[in-house]
Design a protein around this motif. Structure first.
Motif, PDB file in Angstrom:
ATOM      1  N   GLU A  61       1.134  -1.278  -0.200  1.00  0.00           N
ATOM      2  CA  GLU A  61      -0.009   0.058  -0.082  1.00  0.00           C
ATOM      3  C   GLU A  61       0.767   1.351  -0.073  1.00  0.00           C
ATOM      4  N   HIS A  62       0.500   2.208  -0.616  1.00  0.00           N
ATOM      5  CA  HIS A  62       1.222   3.478  -0.887  1.00  0.00           C
ATOM      6  C   HIS A  62       0.312   4.518  -0.912  1.00  0.00           C
ATOM      7  N   TRP A  63       0.756   5.751  -0.185  1.00  0.00           N
ATOM      8  CA  TRP A  63      -0.172   6.970   0.034  1.00  0.00           C
ATOM      9  C   TRP A  63       0.501   8.168  -0.258  1.00  0.00           C
TER      10      TRP A  63
ATOM     11  N   LYS B 169     -12.747  17.681  -1.416  1.00  0.00           N
ATOM     12  CA  LYS B 169     -13.790  17.487  -2.147  1.00  0.00           C
ATOM     13  C   LYS B 169     -13.559  16.618  -3.227  1.00  0.00           C
ATOM     14  N   SER B 170     -12.301  16.292  -3.435  1.00  0.00           N
ATOM     15  CA  SER B 170     -11.958  15.214  -4.517  1.00  0.00           C
ATOM     16  C   SER B 170     -11.714  13.790  -3.982  1.00  0.00           C
ATOM     17  N   GLY B 171     -12.329  13.470  -2.706  1.00  0.00           N
ATOM     18  CA  GLY B 171     -12.061  12.046  -2.012  1.00  0.00           C
ATOM     19  C   GLY B 171     -10.991  11.878  -1.411  1.00  0.00           C
ATOM     20  N   PHE B 172      -9.900  12.768  -1.013  1.00  0.00           N
ATOM     21  CA  PHE B 172      -8.607  12.433  -0.387  1.00  0.00           C
ATOM     22  C   PHE B 172      -9.311  12.098   1.151  1.00  0.00           C
TER      23      PHE B 172
ATOM     24  N   LEU C 184      -3.988  17.905   6.589  1.00  0.00           N
ATOM     25  CA  LEU C 184      -3.009  17.019   5.776  1.00  0.00           C
ATOM     26  C   LEU C 184      -3.924  15.881   5.261  1.00  0.00           C
ATOM     27  N   LEU C 185      -3.742  15.808   4.067  1.00  0.00           N
ATOM     28  CA  LEU C 185      -4.625  14.873   3.211  1.00  0.00           C
ATOM     29  C   LEU C 185      -3.822  13.796   2.472  1.00  0.00           C
ATOM     30  N   GLU C 186      -4.392  12.540   2.366  1.00  0.00           N
ATOM     31  CA  GLU C 186      -3.833  11.369   1.761  1.00  0.00           C
ATOM     32  C   GLU C 186      -4.720  10.739   0.985  1.00  0.00           C
ATOM     33  N   SER C 187      -4.154  10.261  -0.312  1.00  0.00           N
ATOM     34  CA  SER C 187      -4.872   9.285  -1.159  1.00  0.00           C
ATOM     35  C   SER C 187      -4.064   8.307  -1.524  1.00  0.00           C
ATOM     36  N   GLU C 188      -4.623   6.916  -1.716  1.00  0.00           N
ATOM     37  CA  GLU C 188      -3.927   5.786  -2.150  1.00  0.00           C
ATOM     38  C   GLU C 188      -3.538   5.799  -3.436  1.00  0.00           C
TER      39      GLU C 188
END
Length: 279
Positions: free
Chosen positions: A29-31, A41-44, A56-60
């Motif tokens: 898994e990588h973020w 608003k973009s799903g992070f 602080l936002l992260e997305s896979e």
């Protein structure tokens, strides 16, 4: 499993000894992490709840590619503890050839993961410690000198593309639309466009002059075995879409193999990025 804080410096240096710019990781898994309000608003995913500071936002993501130059990747952890990475993203297989030719500068083609339709997303960049990279299973990103050279050129070009004047962008809008429309068509024009390495343009005496002469070079991958009237017809058609206008008093062009372009012509001209013009 070895924890990051348990890795001694010698082990980190040894683990990164074979890593090079363009190498990737996809297993596990990588973020990707960044700060910002709009990303939510973009799903992070939300990682920090302090309403008085940027979140602080992260997305896979599919994985990462190393952007740091190879010489710095292999430097001792004590001297250079960080590397710069970009996330890998999946693209439509039909877009891979355009990315490979450098026609979509926001993405970097990576030979080692192209079979998975993955490319480097240069719009997103993150700094991490080498300790993290030391735990990754390495995928060789660039298998040949040609691929290494292309990747090393793609990274800085993303941030150093020439800023053409607005009136020039207006002038070439019809040419841009034509080339983008016809590129993937199964026609003689589509085949010719797919055979182009790049398009370059020179402004004489300069881009700021009150009267400017433009020279376009449509650079082929290689010289055809024989010249034909069809190529001259295509050139005439393309130049017909960029007639002289405003302070651009003269527009000329030629279709040529890179071997026949002089070094002076190359360094005095600027690369035309079609995706940039569309934006």
């Amino acid at each position: 499993m070895t924890k990051l804080h348990d890795l001694p410096p010698d082990a980190i240096d040894a683990a990164l000894a074979d890593w090079r710019q363009g190498d990737c990781v996809v297993d596990g898994e990588h973020w990707f992490i960044h700060r910002g309000e709009e990303a939510r608003k973009s799903g992070f995913q939300h990682e920090q709840s302090d309403k008085d500071s940027p979140e602080l936002l992260e997305s896979e993501v599919e994985g990462f590619v190393i952007l740091t130059q190879s010489c710095d990747v292999v430097r001792k952890w004590s001297e250079r503890p960080f590397v710069i990475i970009s996330p890998l993203v999946a693209v439509d297989p039909n877009d891979l050839s355009k990315i490979k030719r450098g026609q979509v500068p926001k993405y970097a083609f990576i030979d080692g993961v192209s079979d998975k339709n993955l490319v480097g997303d240069l719009d997103r960049v993150m700094t991490i410690e080498k300790k993290e990279v030391a735990t990754w299973p390495r995928i060789i990103g660039c298998s040949t000198d040609e691929h290494k050279r292309a990747f090393s050129q793609a990274v800085p070009r993303k941030h150093s593309r020439f800023a053409f004047p607005d009136e020039f962008n207006f002038l070439v809008r019809r040419l841009r639309a034509r080339l983008q429309e016809k590129h993937d068509k199964i026609t003689a024009e589509g085949e010719a466009l797919r055979g182009l390495r790049q398009i370059r343009v020179r402004a004489a005496p300069s881009w700021e002059a009150s009267e400017v002469e433009l020279m376009f070079w449509f650079i082929r991958e290689e010289e055809p075995a024989s010249q034909s009237g069809a190529e001259e017809s295509l050139l005439s058609k393309w130049l017909g879409l960029i007639p002289p206008f405003g302070r651009f008093k003269k527009v000329e062009g030629v279709i040529v193999a890179l071997d026949y372009l002089t070094a002076r012509d190359y360094v005095e001209s600027d690369r035309l990025d079609l995706d940039h013009l569309s934006g």
